[in-house]
Design an enzyme around this catalytic site. Structure first.
Site, short mmCIF file in Angstrom:
data_model
loop_
_atom_site.label_atom_id
_atom_site.label_comp_id
_atom_site.label_asym_id
_atom_site.label_seq_id
_atom_site.Cartn_x
_atom_site.Cartn_y
_atom_site.Cartn_z
N ASN A 113 14.65 23.50 11.05
CA ASN A 113 14.94 22.58 12.30
C ASN A 113 13.57 22.45 13.02
OD1 ASN A 113 14.34 24.94 13.61
ND2 ASN A 113 16.28 25.03 14.93
N PHE A 115 11.71 24.34 14.63
CA PHE A 115 11.48 25.05 16.09
C PHE A 115 10.16 25.40 16.20
CE2 PHE A 115 12.32 28.66 18.78
CZ PHE A 115 12.07 28.02 19.91
N TYR A 224 16.61 39.01 20.06
CA TYR A 224 16.40 38.93 18.76
C TYR A 224 16.60 40.43 18.37
CZ TYR A 224 12.80 39.09 15.01
OH TYR A 224 12.15 38.92 13.88
N HIS A 260 1.36 31.04 13.34
CA HIS A 260 1.12 30.30 14.53
C HIS A 260 0.16 30.69 15.30
CE1 HIS A 260 5.31 28.91 13.67
NE2 HIS A 260 5.56 30.11 13.38
N1 LIG Z 1 6.32 37.48 10.61
C1 LIG Z 1 6.74 38.90 10.83
O1 LIG Z 1 5.97 39.57 11.31
C2 LIG Z 1 7.97 39.15 10.71
C3 LIG Z 1 8.46 40.60 10.94
C4 LIG Z 1 10.03 40.98 10.84
C5 LIG Z 1 10.81 39.93 10.61
N2 LIG Z 1 10.41 38.47 10.52
C6 LIG Z 1 11.64 37.61 9.73
O2 LIG Z 1 11.04 37.03 8.86
C7 LIG Z 1 11.43 35.40 9.27
C8 LIG Z 1 10.59 34.77 9.21
O3 LIG Z 1 9.53 34.85 10.11
P1 LIG Z 1 8.10 34.03 10.47
O4 LIG Z 1 7.15 34.98 10.98
O5 LIG Z 1 7.77 33.27 9.00
O6 LIG Z 1 8.79 33.16 11.56
P2 LIG Z 1 8.49 31.45 11.75
O7 LIG Z 1 8.82 31.27 13.21
O8 LIG Z 1 7.21 30.99 11.19
O9 LIG Z 1 9.60 30.95 10.94
C9 LIG Z 1 10.86 31.06 11.23
C10 LIG Z 1 11.42 29.53 10.71
O10 LIG Z 1 12.64 29.40 11.07
C11 LIG Z 1 12.94 28.02 11.67
N3 LIG Z 1 14.17 28.05 12.37
C12 LIG Z 1 14.17 28.69 13.53
N4 LIG Z 1 15.52 28.55 14.04
C13 LIG Z 1 15.93 27.90 13.11
C14 LIG Z 1 17.32 27.30 13.19
N5 LIG Z 1 18.36 27.41 14.03
N6 LIG Z 1 17.61 26.43 11.98
C15 LIG Z 1 16.82 26.03 11.05
N7 LIG Z 1 15.46 26.59 11.01
C16 LIG Z 1 15.22 27.56 11.93
C17 LIG Z 1 11.74 27.68 12.36
O11 LIG Z 1 11.41 26.34 12.64
C18 LIG Z 1 10.48 28.40 11.46
O12 LIG Z 1 10.13 27.58 10.55
C19 LIG Z 1 12.19 35.49 10.63
O13 LIG Z 1 13.63 35.59 10.41
C20 LIG Z 1 11.95 37.02 11.19
O14 LIG Z 1 12.75 37.47 11.83
C21 LIG Z 1 9.31 38.19 10.17
#
Ligand SMILES: NC(=O)c1ccc[n+]([C@@H]2O[C@H](COP(=O)([O-])OP(=O)(O)OC[C@H]3O[C@@H](n4cnc5c(N)ncnc54)[C@H](O)[C@@H]3O)[C@@H](O)[C@H]2O)c1
Length: 413
Positions: A113, A115, A224, A260
């Site tokens: 989406n 976000f 979260y 980001h």
């Molecule tokens: N990066 C880290 O260090 C880390 C650590 C632990 C867990 N995670 C998990 O890994 C996953 C990805 O993390 P990331 O770092 O890439 O974060 P990110 O914010 O870059 O990616 C998350 C993506 O989900 C999309 N999104 C959010 N809400 C949504 C919705 N309702 N419908 C559709 N899309 C939606 C966002 O637009 C984004 O593209 C997440 O679930 C996060 O909880 C990441």
């Protein structure tokens, strides 16, 4: 004949000759015209040849442009090729996972989406026959045919998930229910991107998968932490009750290109501050520890877990632990920045220690991180430097900022 021109015979001959001369002129004129036409024809032929070769050049250039547009993709037979859905695939981790699965030859559908994700992260695949991008919120049901679902959709950094806690809860609860419902309907396997935050501020160190955690259920991070905890609960309820195949990855801090700029996490904050010559802000004394893994290590771990037989949760992270202060120094040195280190008051519910126990992943997935910290940091620094250049010339350059707590109604509920 001319000498006899005065005689009658001579006169008749002269008239004949004149006629012949006129005919000769006409003939010459016709010849000229024909020559002209033939040279025209030759030039047209040349033109046509030139046009043909030009068209060919354009076609070749277009074809080479077209074929070189995408990164190389393996060919997989129908039997081995999977239809894979990645929710949150336009985000940081999701876009790297998209790259890996596309290059391995699978058909990938990204649902996002936007976000916190952006099209730019996956734009290099747009138009490829194996790739599809859908603008969709996982809080709404989705009806597509897939074999595997990597469920990553959720804001991941504290400023992003605290920006709209209700939406974060909805995404992790209703969104996960929707994806589990889809997995049940089409018989797909689902991998949940869970988090080390399910351990909260841990009393056990390092954290292994059998530790139940220490989470404040009403603190600022609860939307979260508790959202991911209930998402895990939902996965196992669907597994037990409906026979859905689930995989749960507890992801520890990850960094790399496409993070980001303004997500407020420590690595991006420090790199951005160091590159812009601003003070590196450390919350508290800086003695709290973190362990960071490079994104390609995580992606390999996610794929290994998805294709394994391990249905219980698995930690994916790098156990190399450093204090926040050590990170600040290291990043400052790698950037070659003269920035100072500035100490600010401690953030609420900030975990003091975080280090994964990855024995299970090593044993059951034969997986462990391989990218050295400095190598990964250099790649991230290079990316951030390019992003700053890209955004230069009076464009908006985001600055790291503390989490915002919004007053009143929010946009994303
Ligand atoms: N990066 C880290 O260090 C880390 C650590 C632990 C867990 N995670 C998990 O890994 C996953 C990805 O993390 P990331 O770092 O890439 O974060 P990110 O914010 O870059 O990616 C998350 C993506 O989900 C999309 N999104 C959010 N809400 C949504 C919705 N309702 N419908 C559709 N899309 C939606 C966002 O637009 C984004 O593209 C997440 O679930 C996060 O909880 C990441």
């Amino acid at each position: 004949i001319w000498s006899r021109g005065t005689s009658a015979e001579g006169g008749a001959s002269i008239v004949k000759l004149r006629r012949m001369r006129e005919q000769a002129y006409v003939l010459l004129w016709v010849c000229d015209v024909m020559q002209l036409l033939s040279s025209f024809q030759t030039s047209i032929q040349h033109c046509e040849e030139a046009t043909t070769s030009l068209t060919l050049c354009f076609a070749l250039a277009a074809r080479s442009l077209f074929t070189q547009k995408y990164p190389p993709v393996k060919f997989l037979s129908e039997k081995d090729r999977k239809r894979i859905l990645i929710t949150g695939g336009a985000g940081f981790v999701g876009s790297h996972l998209t790259d890996k699965l596309m290059m391995d030859g699978h058909e990938v559908t990204v649902v996002d989406n936007f976000f916190t994700g952006r099209k730019r992260n996956v734009e290099h695949w747009i138009g490829h026959e194996n790739f599809e991008l859908i603008n969709h919120d996982v809080v709404e049901p989705l009806y597509i045919e897939v074999d595997q679902i990597y469920h990553l959709a959720s804001p991941a950094s504290p400023p992003n998930y605290m920006y709209n806690p209700i939406k974060t809860l909805k995404t992790n609860t209703i969104g996960t229910l929707n994806m589990l419902g889809l997995a049940k309907r089409v018989g797909a396997r689902l991998l949940l991107a869970s988090t080390s935050e399910v351990y909260g501020d841990p009393e056990v160190h390092p954290q292994s998968e059998d530790y139940w955690g220490h989470v404040n259920p009403i603190g600022p991070r609860a939307c979260y932490d508790e959202g991911k905890r209930v998402a895990e609960t939902m996965c196992y309820a669907y597994m037990k009750q409906e026979g859905v195949e689930v995989r749960v990855a507890r992801i520890f801090n990850t960094f790399g290109p496409r993070m980001h700029m303004n997500d407020g996490r420590v690595v991006s904050n420090f790199i951005l501050q160091a590159l812009q010559g601003e003070p590196l802000t450390v919350y508290g004394s800086g003695s709290q520890t973190r362990a960071f893994q490079y994104v390609s290590d995580l992606v390999n771990g996610l794929v290994a877990l998805m294709n394994s037989n391990v249905s219980s949760p698995v930690n994916l992270g790098n156990p190399e632990e450093h204090t926040i202060l050590e990170f600040a120094q290291l990043i400052k040195n790698l950037v070659g920045s003269g920035s100072e280190i500035q100490f600010l008051s401690e953030a609420q519910d900030d975990p003091q220690k975080r280090k994964p126990d990855i024995r299970k992943a090593k044993m059951m997935l034969a997986w462990e991180p391989v990218v050295p910290l400095e190598e990964g940091l250099n790649k991230a620094i290079h990316y951030f430097r390019k992003e700053l250049e890209y955004q230069a010339n009076n464009q908006y350059i985001p600055k790291p900022k503390p989490a915002r707590i919004k007053k009143g109604r929010t946009r994303h509920n």
